[in-house]
Design a protein around this motif. Sequence first.
Motif, PDB file in Angstrom:
ATOM      1  N   GLY A  66      -0.318   6.148   0.859  1.00 28.92           N
ATOM      2  CA  GLY A  66       0.086   5.294  -0.253  1.00 28.92           C
ATOM      3  C   GLY A  66      -0.881   4.146  -0.436  1.00 28.92           C
ATOM      4  O   GLY A  66      -1.981   4.137   0.110  1.00 28.92           O
ATOM      5  N   ASN A  67      -0.458   3.157  -1.203  1.00 20.30           N
ATOM      6  CA  ASN A  67      -1.272   1.987  -1.488  1.00 20.30           C
ATOM      7  C   ASN A  67      -0.964   0.908  -0.452  1.00 20.30           C
ATOM      8  O   ASN A  67       0.146   0.379  -0.415  1.00 20.30           O
ATOM      9  CB  ASN A  67      -0.994   1.469  -2.901  1.00 20.30           C
ATOM     10  CG  ASN A  67      -1.927   0.364  -3.315  1.00 20.30           C
ATOM     11  OD1 ASN A  67      -2.255  -0.520  -2.533  1.00 20.30           O
ATOM     12  ND2 ASN A  67      -2.365   0.424  -4.550  1.00 20.30           N
ATOM     13  N   THR A  83       4.352  16.372  -1.185  1.00 21.84           N
ATOM     14  CA  THR A  83       4.728  15.000  -0.885  1.00 21.84           C
ATOM     15  C   THR A  83       6.245  14.919  -0.678  1.00 21.84           C
ATOM     16  O   THR A  83       7.002  15.524  -1.423  1.00 21.84           O
ATOM     17  CB  THR A  83       4.331  14.055  -2.022  1.00 21.84           C
ATOM     18  OG1 THR A  83       4.982  14.446  -3.234  1.00 21.84           O
ATOM     19  CG2 THR A  83       2.857  14.113  -2.279  1.00 21.84           C
ATOM     20  N   SER A 125       3.059   0.603  -2.193  1.00 23.10           N
ATOM     21  CA  SER A 125       3.682   1.441  -3.213  1.00 23.10           C
ATOM     22  C   SER A 125       3.132   2.859  -3.136  1.00 23.10           C
ATOM     23  O   SER A 125       2.190   3.131  -2.408  1.00 23.10           O
ATOM     24  CB  SER A 125       3.432   0.853  -4.604  1.00 23.10           C
ATOM     25  OG  SER A 125       2.055   0.849  -4.882  1.00 23.10           O
ATOM     26  N   ASN A 126       3.761   3.740  -3.892  1.00 23.80           N
ATOM     27  CA  ASN A 126       3.353   5.136  -3.961  1.00 23.80           C
ATOM     28  C   ASN A 126       3.361   5.786  -2.576  1.00 23.80           C
ATOM     29  O   ASN A 126       2.489   6.590  -2.243  1.00 23.80           O
ATOM     30  CB  ASN A 126       1.974   5.257  -4.621  1.00 23.80           C
ATOM     31  CG  ASN A 126       1.747   6.630  -5.212  1.00 23.80           C
ATOM     32  OD1 ASN A 126       2.697   7.329  -5.547  1.00 23.80           O
ATOM     33  ND2 ASN A 126       0.491   7.015  -5.332  1.00 23.80           N
ATOM     34  N   ILE A 127       4.339   5.423  -1.753  1.00 27.01           N
ATOM     35  CA  ILE A 127       4.444   5.927  -0.378  1.00 27.01           C
ATOM     36  C   ILE A 127       4.925   7.376  -0.395  1.00 27.01           C
ATOM     37  O   ILE A 127       5.924   7.708  -1.039  1.00 27.01           O
ATOM     38  CB  ILE A 127       5.399   5.052   0.464  1.00 27.01           C
ATOM     39  CG1 ILE A 127       4.926   3.596   0.477  1.00 27.01           C
ATOM     40  CG2 ILE A 127       5.556   5.609   1.871  1.00 27.01           C
ATOM     41  CD1 ILE A 127       3.558   3.378   1.090  1.00 27.01           C
ATOM     42  N   LYS A 128       4.195   8.221   0.338  1.00 20.41           N
ATOM     43  CA  LYS A 128       4.519   9.639   0.453  1.00 20.41           C
ATOM     44  C   LYS A 128       4.375  10.049   1.916  1.00 20.41           C
ATOM     45  O   LYS A 128       3.597   9.455   2.664  1.00 20.41           O
ATOM     46  CB  LYS A 128       3.573  10.470  -0.416  1.00 20.41           C
ATOM     47  CG  LYS A 128       3.669  10.125  -1.878  1.00 20.41           C
ATOM     48  CD  LYS A 128       2.621  10.825  -2.674  1.00 20.41           C
ATOM     49  CE  LYS A 128       2.733  10.381  -4.116  1.00 20.41           C
ATOM     50  NZ  LYS A 128       1.523  10.568  -4.851  1.00 20.41           N
TER      51      LYS A 128
END
Length: 133
Positions: A77-78, A110, A83-86
């Motif tokens: 992620g970022n 994901t 954010s955008n955690i996978k």
Amino acid sequence: MKITRSIFIGLLLMLSSCCPFIEEEHLGNNLYLSEYDNVDRRILYSEEVCSGSGVEIVPMTVLAYAFNSEWIIAKSGNKRTNSNIKYWIIKNKYDVEPTAEIVKSNTLGTLDLEIFSKELKDKGILLELKTIE
């Protein structure tokens, strides 16, 4: 004269190193945690050591990971915005020599945290993610 000699020796050592600009950690079965910097860090399948390229299994940026001879788990992620955690689960034990296609077909992701946690429990995976600093 001493400084010039030191610089020359330093450059020689850097150029003779396997991966002068890339850090790689072998995770098993041609899988590598490949890192150019704190942002460009991913898990790749590559048949060549220190190539810095290959088939992307987990895209950047890998934030945490753990592995053993049977499994690789990862979080991406970022880093700055969290954010955008996978989450990812990759099989790391095969009866045949794996190819990129075999590894990709044995990768779960994901995933969100809830499904990731359930899959770890269902598969009996006892690994804990270790954050990369």
